[in-house]
Each structure stands twice: as C-alpha cells, then as structure tokens.
Write an enzyme that holds these catalytic residues in place. Structure first.
Site, PDB file in Angstrom:
ATOM      1  N   ASN A  53       0.870  -1.177   0.000  1.00  0.00           N
ATOM      2  CA  ASN A  53       0.000   0.000   0.000  1.00  0.00           C
ATOM      3  C   ASN A  53       0.907   1.227   0.000  1.00  0.00           C
ATOM      4  OD1 ASN A  53      -1.811   2.049   0.531  1.00  0.00           O
ATOM      5  ND2 ASN A  53      -2.234   1.408   2.644  1.00  0.00           N
ATOM      6  N   TRP A  54       0.981   1.866  -1.145  1.00  0.00           N
ATOM      7  CA  TRP A  54       1.923   2.993  -1.268  1.00  0.00           C
ATOM      8  C   TRP A  54       1.386   4.294  -0.698  1.00  0.00           C
ATOM      9  CZ3 TRP A  54       4.219   2.341  -6.919  1.00  0.00           C
ATOM     10  CH2 TRP A  54       5.017   1.186  -6.927  1.00  0.00           C
ATOM     11  N   LYS A  55       0.108   4.304  -0.343  1.00  0.00           N
ATOM     12  CA  LYS A  55      -0.509   5.522   0.221  1.00  0.00           C
ATOM     13  C   LYS A  55      -0.263   6.716  -0.714  1.00  0.00           C
ATOM     14  CE  LYS A  55       0.010   3.308   4.638  1.00  0.00           C
ATOM     15  NZ  LYS A  55       0.077   3.400   6.075  1.00  0.00           N
ATOM     16  N   HIS A  98      -9.437   1.239   4.646  1.00  0.00           N
ATOM     17  CA  HIS A  98      -8.161   1.421   5.340  1.00  0.00           C
ATOM     18  C   HIS A  98      -8.353   2.373   6.524  1.00  0.00           C
ATOM     19  CE1 HIS A  98      -4.065   2.636   6.218  1.00  0.00           C
ATOM     20  NE2 HIS A  98      -3.729   1.473   5.704  1.00  0.00           N
ATOM     21  N   GLU A 117      -6.699   4.763   7.628  1.00  0.00           N
ATOM     22  CA  GLU A 117      -6.474   6.191   7.345  1.00  0.00           C
ATOM     23  C   GLU A 117      -7.691   6.805   6.661  1.00  0.00           C
ATOM     24  OE1 GLU A 117      -2.703   5.646   5.385  1.00  0.00           O
ATOM     25  OE2 GLU A 117      -1.850   5.054   7.307  1.00  0.00           O
ATOM     26  N   GLU A 168      -5.467  -4.891  10.460  1.00  0.00           N
ATOM     27  CA  GLU A 168      -4.436  -3.883  10.680  1.00  0.00           C
ATOM     28  C   GLU A 168      -4.724  -3.132  11.975  1.00  0.00           C
ATOM     29  OE1 GLU A 168      -2.379  -2.755   6.753  1.00  0.00           O
ATOM     30  OE2 GLU A 168      -4.073  -1.423   7.008  1.00  0.00           O
ATOM     31  N   GLY A 191       2.466   2.285  10.665  1.00  0.00           N
ATOM     32  CA  GLY A 191       3.425   3.383  10.518  1.00  0.00           C
ATOM     33  C   GLY A 191       4.126   3.768  11.802  1.00  0.00           C
ATOM     34  N   SER A 211       3.443  -2.140  10.204  1.00  0.00           N
ATOM     35  CA  SER A 211       4.892  -2.222  10.413  1.00  0.00           C
ATOM     36  C   SER A 211       5.482  -3.590  10.035  1.00  0.00           C
ATOM     37  CB  SER A 211       5.262  -1.834  11.845  1.00  0.00           C
ATOM     38  OG  SER A 211       4.865  -0.496  12.096  1.00  0.00           O
ATOM     39  N   GLY A 245       2.879  -1.131   4.207  1.00  0.00           N
ATOM     40  CA  GLY A 245       2.975   0.281   3.854  1.00  0.00           C
ATOM     41  C   GLY A 245       4.423   0.661   3.579  1.00  0.00           C
ATOM     42  N   GLY A 246       5.063   1.275   4.559  1.00  0.00           N
ATOM     43  CA  GLY A 246       6.412   1.830   4.407  1.00  0.00           C
ATOM     44  C   GLY A 246       7.404   0.908   3.715  1.00  0.00           C
TER      45      GLY A 246
HETATM   46  P1  PGA Z   1       2.903   0.300   7.546  1.00  0.00           P
HETATM   47  O1  PGA Z   1       1.439   0.528   6.921  1.00  0.00           O
HETATM   48  O2  PGA Z   1       3.422  -0.998   6.981  1.00  0.00           O
HETATM   49  O3  PGA Z   1       3.702   1.493   7.096  1.00  0.00           O
HETATM   50  O4  PGA Z   1       2.737   0.236   9.023  1.00  0.00           O
HETATM   51  C1  PGA Z   1       0.555  -0.545   6.729  1.00  0.00           C
HETATM   52  C2  PGA Z   1      -0.740  -0.065   6.119  1.00  0.00           C
HETATM   53  O5  PGA Z   1      -1.198   1.029   6.462  1.00  0.00           O
HETATM   54  O6  PGA Z   1      -1.338  -0.765   5.277  1.00  0.00           O
END
Ligand code: PGA
Length: 254
Positions: A10-12, A96, A98, A168, A174, A214, A235-236
C-alpha cells in the site's frame, strides 16, 4: 486447506508516475521467481495506469487504494469500479484505517464499496482493526466483531471466498510497533471464527487474511508462520523495491 499467500504493498500518497514506473520495473526481476504468492502493488490513482503498464507480463498485480460504490455521478474526488477495471486494475483496498480516521469512512460505506467491487470482479481487500485505546480498554474483540459483521453484510459465501481481509491494528500502522505474531494470530483466528459462524467451514478456511502494521522483511517470516496469517498489507516497507522484494521472498520461504 492451503491458502495462497498474498502480499500487497500500500503505497498511500507516495510515488508519482515516474517513481511508480521506476519502482515497479525494479520490483519485477526481484520477484519473478516467487510463484507461490500473489503480489500486489497499490499506488495512488494517478499512477495506476503506469503501474499496470510497468507490471505487464509479470507476476505483479495492481490494486487501487479505494473505490466508490456508485457507477458514476456527482461524487467529486471519487473513482468508480468501472474506471479501475478499464485500467486493468485487479484489486481495491477498502476501509483502510487512514480513510476511516481522516476521511470519515464508516463500516457501512466500506460495505457498499465492497459490494460494488465484488459485483464488478475487482478483488477487495477489506481492512479492519482496533485502536490502541480500544485494545487497552478490552474492546478489541467487540470492535473487530462489529467491523466484520457490518463490512461483510449481505456478501454471499461465494463472493466472500474471493474477498481478502486485512487485519491492521491501528496502533501498529506506521509506528514501527508490530503486533507480535501471537497477538496477530489471536485476531486472525477470531476473524476466521466469525466467518465460520456467518458462513461455513469451507468459506472460513478459504478466505485469506492479511496482517498489516509495520511489516518488514525482518518480521514477515514469524508472522507468516502463524496458522491463520496468509499474507501482509505493507505500507512503508513496500516503497523500497529491494526491501519489498526481500519481504515477498521471505514470506514464502518457510
Ligand atoms: P505500515 O502501513 O506498513 O507502514 O505500518 C501498513 C498499512 O497502512 O497498510
């Protein structure tokens, strides 16, 4: 039953069209031997076409980070399933945390997005997860149960089998704090039990449940060794092709 693992990046709100081309081109040779895993990258809407193009003839699929439930109309800022299908996008993340936290999405909206995706043949990745306060106050099970019930409302068993769930925990996204494999497994097995109750054994055993929060190449193996963890939403660590490629290899390297 063996479920095929699924790792999605997930590149956001990261990666322009040029960055996307570059990242996908770097990832393709790193993962072309990884056949026992479904690999997905989810760039921003503006980079979807570039990602599909760069991933052509590879084992990497492309997903969107969200999708609207209406076919078209006055929904400024939204994107329909038809628009995604036209670009050969195969997956859509819905719900998600966010989106829930900053853009007011609710379980009811997520359920609509899920139905629209399934109807059109997009594979949805439905996200659920509790906040730290909810976990600390002993509400985790009630929160997850409520999210699963509402998000999956009126989804047939057949369609459920083609849906991916991502657990999640909001406190792990994050933050660098990963749920321990045991903490994640506890919630994954709860979700599978809820599926068994709402559907049947076959459906519960077929649905793939990803963990997200994470996840890195250094912890993916321990997470994947849990019986109900079938992959990760990353994500990251998915933004760096070498790291993401390594993570994908380690995910299936048991
Ligand atoms: P993260 O994000 O791996 O940076 O914690 C995961 C996500 O939001 O899907």
């Amino acid at each position: 039953m063996t479920r095929k693992p699924i790792i999605a990046g997930n590149w956001k709100m990261n990666n322009t069209v040029a960055d996307t081309r570059d990242a996908v081109r770097k990832l393709v040779p790193l993962v072309n031997d990884s056949v026992d895993v479904d690999i997905v990258v989810c760039p921003p809407f503006t980079s979807l076409a570039a990602a599909v193009d760069a991933a052509e003839s590879s084992n990497i699929s492309v997903g969107a980070q969200n999708v609207h439930w209406e076919e078209k109309g006055a929904y400024t800022g939204e994107i329909s399933v038809k628009m995604l299908i036209e670009l050969n996008v195969a997956y859509a993340v819905v719900g998600h945390s966010e989106r829930r936290q900053y853009f007011g999405e609710t379980d009811v909206n997520v359920n609509r997005r899920l139905h629209a995706s399934l109807q059109a043949g997009l594979i949805p990745i439905v996200c659920v997860g509790e906040t730290l306060e909810q976990r600390r106050s002993g509400e985790m099970e009630a929160v997850i149960t409520g999210q699963i019930r509402v998000c999956l409302d009126k989804v047939s068993a057949d369609r459920m089998c083609g849906t991916v769930i991502a657990y999640e925990p909001v406190w792990a996204i994050g933050t660098g704090v990963t749920a321990t494999p045991e903490q994640a497994q506890e919630v994954h097995s709860l979700i599978r039990r809820l599926l068994r109750e709402s559907y049947d054994d076959t459906t519960a055993e077929t649905v793939r449940i990803q963990y997200g929060g994470s996840v890195k190449s250094s912890n993916i193996n321990d997470l994947m060794s849990q019986p109900d963890i079938d992959g990760a939403l990353v994500g990251g660590a998915s933004l760096v092709p070498d790291e993401f490629g390594d993570l994908i290899k380690k995910a299936v390297d048991n």
